[in-house]
Design a protein around this motif. Sequence first.
Motif, PDB file in Angstrom:
ATOM      1  N   LEU A 106       0.824  -1.210   0.000  1.00  0.00           N
ATOM      2  CA  LEU A 106       0.000   0.000   0.000  1.00  0.00           C
ATOM      3  C   LEU A 106       0.858   1.260   0.000  1.00  0.00           C
ATOM      4  CD1 LEU A 106      -2.655  -1.199   2.610  1.00  0.00           C
ATOM      5  CD2 LEU A 106      -2.994  -0.963   0.140  1.00  0.00           C
ATOM      6  N   THR A 107       1.907   1.268   0.806  1.00  0.00           N
ATOM      7  CA  THR A 107       2.765   2.456   0.853  1.00  0.00           C
ATOM      8  C   THR A 107       3.640   2.558  -0.392  1.00  0.00           C
ATOM      9  OG1 THR A 107       4.385   1.208   2.169  1.00  0.00           O
ATOM     10  CG2 THR A 107       2.795   2.561   3.363  1.00  0.00           C
ATOM     11  N   ILE A 108       4.047   1.412  -0.929  1.00  0.00           N
ATOM     12  CA  ILE A 108       4.834   1.436  -2.172  1.00  0.00           C
ATOM     13  C   ILE A 108       3.991   1.994  -3.314  1.00  0.00           C
ATOM     14  CG2 ILE A 108       5.930  -0.024  -3.918  1.00  0.00           C
ATOM     15  CD1 ILE A 108       6.806  -1.872  -1.612  1.00  0.00           C
ATOM     16  N   LEU A 109       2.734   1.572  -3.366  1.00  0.00           N
ATOM     17  CA  LEU A 109       1.832   2.088  -4.393  1.00  0.00           C
ATOM     18  C   LEU A 109       1.629   3.587  -4.225  1.00  0.00           C
ATOM     19  CD1 LEU A 109      -0.129   1.629  -6.735  1.00  0.00           C
ATOM     20  CD2 LEU A 109      -1.888   1.027  -5.053  1.00  0.00           C
ATOM     21  N   LEU A 110       1.447   4.020  -2.996  1.00  0.00           N
ATOM     22  CA  LEU A 110       1.272   5.449  -2.738  1.00  0.00           C
ATOM     23  C   LEU A 110       2.526   6.224  -3.123  1.00  0.00           C
ATOM     24  CD1 LEU A 110      -0.473   7.723  -1.624  1.00  0.00           C
ATOM     25  CD2 LEU A 110       0.395   7.184   0.663  1.00  0.00           C
ATOM     26  N   ARG A 111       3.684   5.679  -2.802  1.00  0.00           N
ATOM     27  CA  ARG A 111       4.947   6.332  -3.154  1.00  0.00           C
ATOM     28  C   ARG A 111       5.097   6.472  -4.672  1.00  0.00           C
ATOM     29  NH1 ARG A 111       8.000   9.587   0.032  1.00  0.00           N
ATOM     30  NH2 ARG A 111       8.192   8.736   2.134  1.00  0.00           N
ATOM     31  N   SER A 112       4.564   5.505  -5.411  1.00  0.00           N
ATOM     32  CA  SER A 112       4.676   5.581  -6.869  1.00  0.00           C
ATOM     33  C   SER A 112       3.941   6.800  -7.417  1.00  0.00           C
ATOM     34  CB  SER A 112       4.133   4.301  -7.509  1.00  0.00           C
ATOM     35  OG  SER A 112       2.721   4.228  -7.410  1.00  0.00           O
ATOM     36  N   PHE A 113       2.844   7.182  -6.766  1.00  0.00           N
ATOM     37  CA  PHE A 113       2.126   8.385  -7.186  1.00  0.00           C
ATOM     38  C   PHE A 113       2.874   9.654  -6.783  1.00  0.00           C
ATOM     39  CE2 PHE A 113      -1.545   5.483  -7.353  1.00  0.00           C
ATOM     40  CZ  PHE A 113      -2.109   5.875  -8.553  1.00  0.00           C
ATOM     41  N   LEU A 114       3.603   9.576  -5.695  1.00  0.00           N
ATOM     42  CA  LEU A 114       4.328  10.747  -5.214  1.00  0.00           C
ATOM     43  C   LEU A 114       5.630  10.975  -5.966  1.00  0.00           C
ATOM     44  CD1 LEU A 114       3.843  10.226  -1.359  1.00  0.00           C
ATOM     45  CD2 LEU A 114       2.574  11.771  -2.862  1.00  0.00           C
ATOM     46  N   ASP A 115       6.096   9.940  -6.682  1.00  0.00           N
ATOM     47  CA  ASP A 115       7.339  10.074  -7.438  1.00  0.00           C
ATOM     48  C   ASP A 115       7.115  10.976  -8.650  1.00  0.00           C
ATOM     49  OD1 ASP A 115       9.068   8.716  -9.908  1.00  0.00           O
ATOM     50  OD2 ASP A 115      10.168   8.904  -8.022  1.00  0.00           O
ATOM     51  N   PRO A 116       7.936  12.011  -8.833  1.00  0.00           N
ATOM     52  CA  PRO A 116       7.723  12.971  -9.938  1.00  0.00           C
ATOM     53  C   PRO A 116       7.710  12.328 -11.318  1.00  0.00           C
ATOM     54  CG  PRO A 116       9.312  13.830  -8.362  1.00  0.00           C
ATOM     55  CD  PRO A 116       9.062  12.400  -7.981  1.00  0.00           C
ATOM     56  N   SER A 117       8.588  11.360 -11.559  1.00  0.00           N
ATOM     57  CA  SER A 117       8.642  10.734 -12.882  1.00  0.00           C
ATOM     58  C   SER A 117       7.373   9.954 -13.174  1.00  0.00           C
ATOM     59  CB  SER A 117       9.855   9.810 -12.977  1.00  0.00           C
ATOM     60  OG  SER A 117       9.775   8.775 -12.010  1.00  0.00           O
ATOM     61  N   PHE A 118       6.757   9.391 -12.135  1.00  0.00           N
ATOM     62  CA  PHE A 118       5.511   8.658 -12.332  1.00  0.00           C
ATOM     63  C   PHE A 118       4.344   9.610 -12.527  1.00  0.00           C
ATOM     64  CE2 PHE A 118       1.603   6.669 -10.864  1.00  0.00           C
ATOM     65  CZ  PHE A 118       1.627   5.457 -11.525  1.00  0.00           C
ATOM     66  N   ARG A 119       4.341  10.704 -11.768  1.00  0.00           N
ATOM     67  CA  ARG A 119       3.224  11.644 -11.849  1.00  0.00           C
ATOM     68  C   ARG A 119       3.074  12.219 -13.249  1.00  0.00           C
ATOM     69  NH1 ARG A 119       5.232  13.920  -6.964  1.00  0.00           N
ATOM     70  NH2 ARG A 119       5.850  15.794  -8.090  1.00  0.00           N
ATOM     71  N   SER A 120       4.180  12.339 -13.966  1.00  0.00           N
ATOM     72  CA  SER A 120       4.120  12.962 -15.285  1.00  0.00           C
ATOM     73  C   SER A 120       3.466  12.071 -16.331  1.00  0.00           C
ATOM     74  CB  SER A 120       5.537  13.325 -15.750  1.00  0.00           C
ATOM     75  OG  SER A 120       6.323  12.148 -15.892  1.00  0.00           O
ATOM     76  N   ILE A 121       3.371  10.757 -16.051  1.00  0.00           N
ATOM     77  CA  ILE A 121       2.810   9.844 -17.050  1.00  0.00           C
ATOM     78  C   ILE A 121       1.620   9.057 -16.520  1.00  0.00           C
ATOM     79  CG2 ILE A 121       5.034   9.544 -18.199  1.00  0.00           C
ATOM     80  CD1 ILE A 121       5.308   6.857 -16.779  1.00  0.00           C
ATOM     81  N   SER A 122       1.267   9.249 -15.255  1.00  0.00           N
ATOM     82  CA  SER A 122       0.236   8.412 -14.649  1.00  0.00           C
ATOM     83  C   SER A 122      -1.151   8.698 -15.190  1.00  0.00           C
ATOM     84  CB  SER A 122       0.239   8.590 -13.129  1.00  0.00           C
ATOM     85  OG  SER A 122       0.002   9.946 -12.796  1.00  0.00           O
ATOM     86  N   VAL A 123      -1.428   9.950 -15.526  1.00  0.00           N
ATOM     87  CA  VAL A 123      -2.756  10.334 -15.988  1.00  0.00           C
ATOM     88  C   VAL A 123      -2.611  11.222 -17.214  1.00  0.00           C
ATOM     89  CG1 VAL A 123      -4.937  11.412 -15.335  1.00  0.00           C
ATOM     90  CG2 VAL A 123      -3.538  10.308 -13.591  1.00  0.00           C
ATOM     91  N   PRO A 124      -3.421  10.997 -18.253  1.00  0.00           N
ATOM     92  CA  PRO A 124      -3.358  11.871 -19.432  1.00  0.00           C
ATOM     93  C   PRO A 124      -3.544  13.334 -19.051  1.00  0.00           C
ATOM     94  CG  PRO A 124      -4.739   9.953 -19.854  1.00  0.00           C
ATOM     95  CD  PRO A 124      -4.406   9.924 -18.396  1.00  0.00           C
ATOM     96  N   SER A 125      -2.819  14.205 -19.717  1.00  0.00           N
ATOM     97  CA  SER A 125      -2.837  15.623 -19.358  1.00  0.00           C
ATOM     98  C   SER A 125      -4.213  16.246 -19.535  1.00  0.00           C
ATOM     99  CB  SER A 125      -1.817  16.380 -20.216  1.00  0.00           C
ATOM    100  OG  SER A 125      -2.113  16.212 -21.595  1.00  0.00           O
ATOM    101  N   SER A 126      -5.041  15.650 -20.401  1.00  0.00           N
ATOM    102  CA  SER A 126      -6.364  16.225 -20.642  1.00  0.00           C
ATOM    103  C   SER A 126      -7.358  15.885 -19.539  1.00  0.00           C
ATOM    104  CB  SER A 126      -6.913  15.720 -21.987  1.00  0.00           C
ATOM    105  OG  SER A 126      -7.034  14.311 -21.968  1.00  0.00           O
TER     106      SER A 126
END
Length: 295
Positions: free
Chosen positions: A135-155
């Motif tokens: 659960l914390t690893i998954l949460l950390r993945s969202f907090l990582d800047p490189s992941f945040r840039s590709i996790s959700v389409p910009s639109s």
Amino acid sequence: MLHGFNSKAAKSATADRRNGGKKNTCLLKDFYADWLENLRSTLLPLLRQSISLASSSIVDESPSCPVSLIGAMASTSVDVLASNVRSLHAHFDAYFQALDLAAGQDVTQVLSPGDWRSPLEKPFLFLGDFHPAILTILLRSFLDPSFRSISVPSSSYPFSRAWKDPSRDLIAKVEQIERGLRLIVPTLVQRLRDVQKVFFEAAVDSWVAGHQRVEASSEVPEDVIKSHLRELECIFGDANRLRRSILGEILAAIDVYQAALFLESLSNFVIGYSDEDVIREYEQRKRSSSNLLPL
């Protein structure tokens, strides 16, 4: 769904007594299959629809559309999103409760990965279910800047900005949860080792006594077995509460948009256990690796 499990459990207990104590090992397997199918076919699609609705109600604003109508649409979409987030959280919570009930009947069916667990799932198990650190690893993945840039389409506003610039309070909360895990998980492991040690010592003593005296039994005393199972049930219960509490703490610390994306990813992770194509590839790789081992 949990009510259904309770009902089945009661019927199973009655059947067990009629069968001289023989366990119905299919009960938990059937519940898990139903729970997983409900997650895959109903709850996750509803969450995704509400994510799409929340995005379109804000992104597709027309200049000719009254501001009051835009506000009403946005408010409604957020309400629907929040409702589906709560439903998905409740679904996971019901699963944890069902594991507690199953452990109360027979803790070995929870701690021993049976055929109701997929081959992909077993490496992630910790005292009956997935390791709480997932659960914390998954949460950390969202907090990582490189992941945040590709996790959700910009639109997909506001989801594209959901994890941008996380607050200091959120970061502090994650670190607090991680510190707790580093303290609690080793304690649970040590408790399990201690319980196993006591049981094995009792088993050895019984075996030695049985071979030294003809009239003595080499079987482990029933009171030792019952005590061992009670201790295992307590350890599992603490591990399961840890999973439930961490999930609850995470969802309490993030907003509804973040929670929707987090639960969507968690659901995908759990559903991925039963992906037949991935399981087939895993088994093939496993066989290939075993063939390379020296004889």
